[in-house]
Design a protein around this motif. Structure first.
Motif: not given
Length: 514
Positions: A466-468, A477-481, A486-487
């Motif tokens: 997932t990118l925000v 930018d990281g793993a979706t979970t 844990h944003p």
């Protein structure tokens, strides 16, 4: 006894083949009351909403019943008197908000013409009320320079400016992020308390209907049991929200798509600033961001529909020219966009089958007969019955049009599928099935998928990364979970509903790390 503001009695609507779309549907809405219309995509929700105005989509026919608005039978009125009654009584926000906006008129004038001579301060207040910028630069923009979510909020501001006795909202929060949707709902509730208008809310979001409406009418296809009555439907399933086991797609170490230092403008406003990311074959990536963050602009840049102001986009190592018509045929086929506004993306004079067959014929070289057969197969895959293949876009529901747009994109044989809020007009069950279908195609074909969405459930169910995007910049930018559970930034936390630290800027870290 209070006379109803709106009364629908035994309404029956059929399509051109005589098949019922609505069958003996009845409802009553008193002044100041609220009623929610829920049901699966294609159940007739929008048809019922339009019928209350004395209007039907092309190809549909009024075969029974009547509709009284302020005691007047809208069906029997001459069109001129019907328009006057609607103008003085009802405000309608359709599922396709761009249709309610004049494409050549600036934002500020779109609001000002509904306020009957009110000054600039009143226009600014109306824009702020629906969480839109109120500065002069934004007011000079045209609707085509706004995101889908911004167009929806502008159309709502126009509707509310008319101070209607009855407000009809068709999927008002579709395509909006959680925070923006909450602002809109709160403003509608405030104005209902202040102005006392009645509300007819059409939505697949049962939680939204339960919050805003005192009674609910569930629509089901004619002939199915338990069509329901006001107050009958509560607690329908939420939006896509569950993981499922996913087959592992083929992987490639070489990037399929590379975006480097990409910037883009809308008029004089920079909406994307120095984006860097890549996708490999088989990747499933979500792009989350608030309405107006630049998500749809990025989608249009990738598809060659918006010229960037800087940076580059490469496909399989080949630089892409900015404009789609100047790209090679294999490059146009390789990146396919499922747009947020399928009505505007589909040719109004082409049948569903012709729209889907066209890219298979022109971009893949299939014969006309082969392309038509491919179209019929894809329409079945996306859950559309064969009898819809000969209809035009205006004869379909919003959810059905979204599925046609997906089938058309798949017909080109893409390597990258860019889905811009592709499930926003679908009920939860259909949306989940759509995400699963896209995921299965990804596994079977090595297709890369970029899900542009505000729906955290879509990201969780259908993506691995997932990118925000916040204010035109990728802030996470990281793993979706990891991103969803844990944003790291306040912007991410707001999107997924996790409380952020007070006073931390939206793009800043909330865990003391970058």
């Amino acid at each position: 006894m209070t006379h109803p503001l709106l009364s629908v009695d035994q309404l029956t609507v059929t399509d051109s083949s005589g098949t019922p779309v609505l069958s003996e549907c009845s409802l009553r809405l008193d002044p100041g009351a609220s009623l929610g219309i829920v049901g699966d995509s294609g159940a007739g929700k929008t048809t019922l909403g339009l019928a209350t105005l004395g209007a039907l989509r092309p190809g549909l026919h009024w075969t029974g019943g009547r509709v009284l608005l302020s005691g007047t039978d809208v069906r029997t009125l001459p069109e001129r008197r019907r328009r006057r009654l609607r103008r003085n009584t009802v405000a309608w926000l359709s599922q396709d908000p761009a249709a309610a906006l004049t494409p050549t008129m600036p934002v500020g004038r779109q609001i000002a013409e509904m306020l009957e001579g009110a000054g600039p301060a009143a226009v600014e207040q109306r824009l702020r009320a629906v969480a839109l910028p109120d500065d002069r630069a934004f007011q000079r923009r045209r609707p085509g320079e706004l995101s889908g979510g911004q167009q929806r909020r502008l159309a709502l501001a126009r509707a509310l400016a008319a101070r209607p006795r009855l407000l009809i909202l068709d999927e008002p929060t579709a395509g909006l992020d959680r925070a923006t949707a909450e602002v809109l709902v709160a403003e509608i509730e405030r104005l209902r308390r202040e102005l006392g208008f009645a509300l007819l809310l059409i939505s697949h979001d049962a939680q939204l209907v339960e919050r805003m409406c005192a009674a609910t009418l569930r629509l089901r296809p004619p002939g199915s049991p338990d069509r329901g009555a006001p107050g009958a439907a509560r607690g329908a399933p939420p939006r896509v929200a569950h993981d499922r086991p996913r087959p592992g797609p083929p992987r490639s170490s070489a990037p399929l798509l590379e975006v480097a230092d990409l910037s883009a403008r809308q008029g004089t406003t920079e909406v994307l600033a120095g984006l860097d990311f890549s996708l490999a074959e088989g990747d499933a990536v979500a792009l989350l961001g608030a309405s107006g963050a630049g998500k749809s602009t990025l989608a249009r840049v990738l598809a060659g529909l918006h010229v960037p102001s800087g940076g580059r986009v490469s496909l399989a190592g080949e630089p892409l020219v900015a404009r789609a018509p100047q790209r090679a045929a294999h490059q146009r086929a390789a990146i396919q966009l499922v747009a947020q506004d399928p009505f505007g993306a589909l040719h109004p004079r082409r049948s569903v089958r012709a729209s889907v067959a066209r890219p298979a014929h022109l971009l893949r070289g299939l014969s006309r007969a082969g392309a038509r057969a491919e179209a019929d197969q894809l329409l079945g895959q996306v859950g559309l019955p064969s009898e819809l293949a000969d209809r035009r876009p205006q004869e379909l529901s919003g959810g059905q049009r979204q599925r046609v747009a997906l089938a058309r994109a798949l017909a080109a044989g893409p390597r990258l599928l860019v889905c811009d809020e592709a499930t926003s007009a679908l009920d939860a069950e259909t949306a989940a099935a759509m995400v699963d279908l896209i995921d299965d195609l990804r596994a079977d074909r090595g297709l890369a998928v970029l899900h542009i969405t505000h729906d955290v459930g879509v990201a969780r169910r259908g993506t691995e990364r997932t990118l925000v995007l916040h204010a035109g910049v990728i802030v996470e930018d990281g793993a979706t979970t990891d991103v969803l559970d844990h944003p790291r930034t306040a912007a991410s936390a707001a999107l997924v509903g996790v409380p952020a630290l007070r006073g931390v800027p939206a793009g800043a870290s909330i865990r003391g790390e970058e």
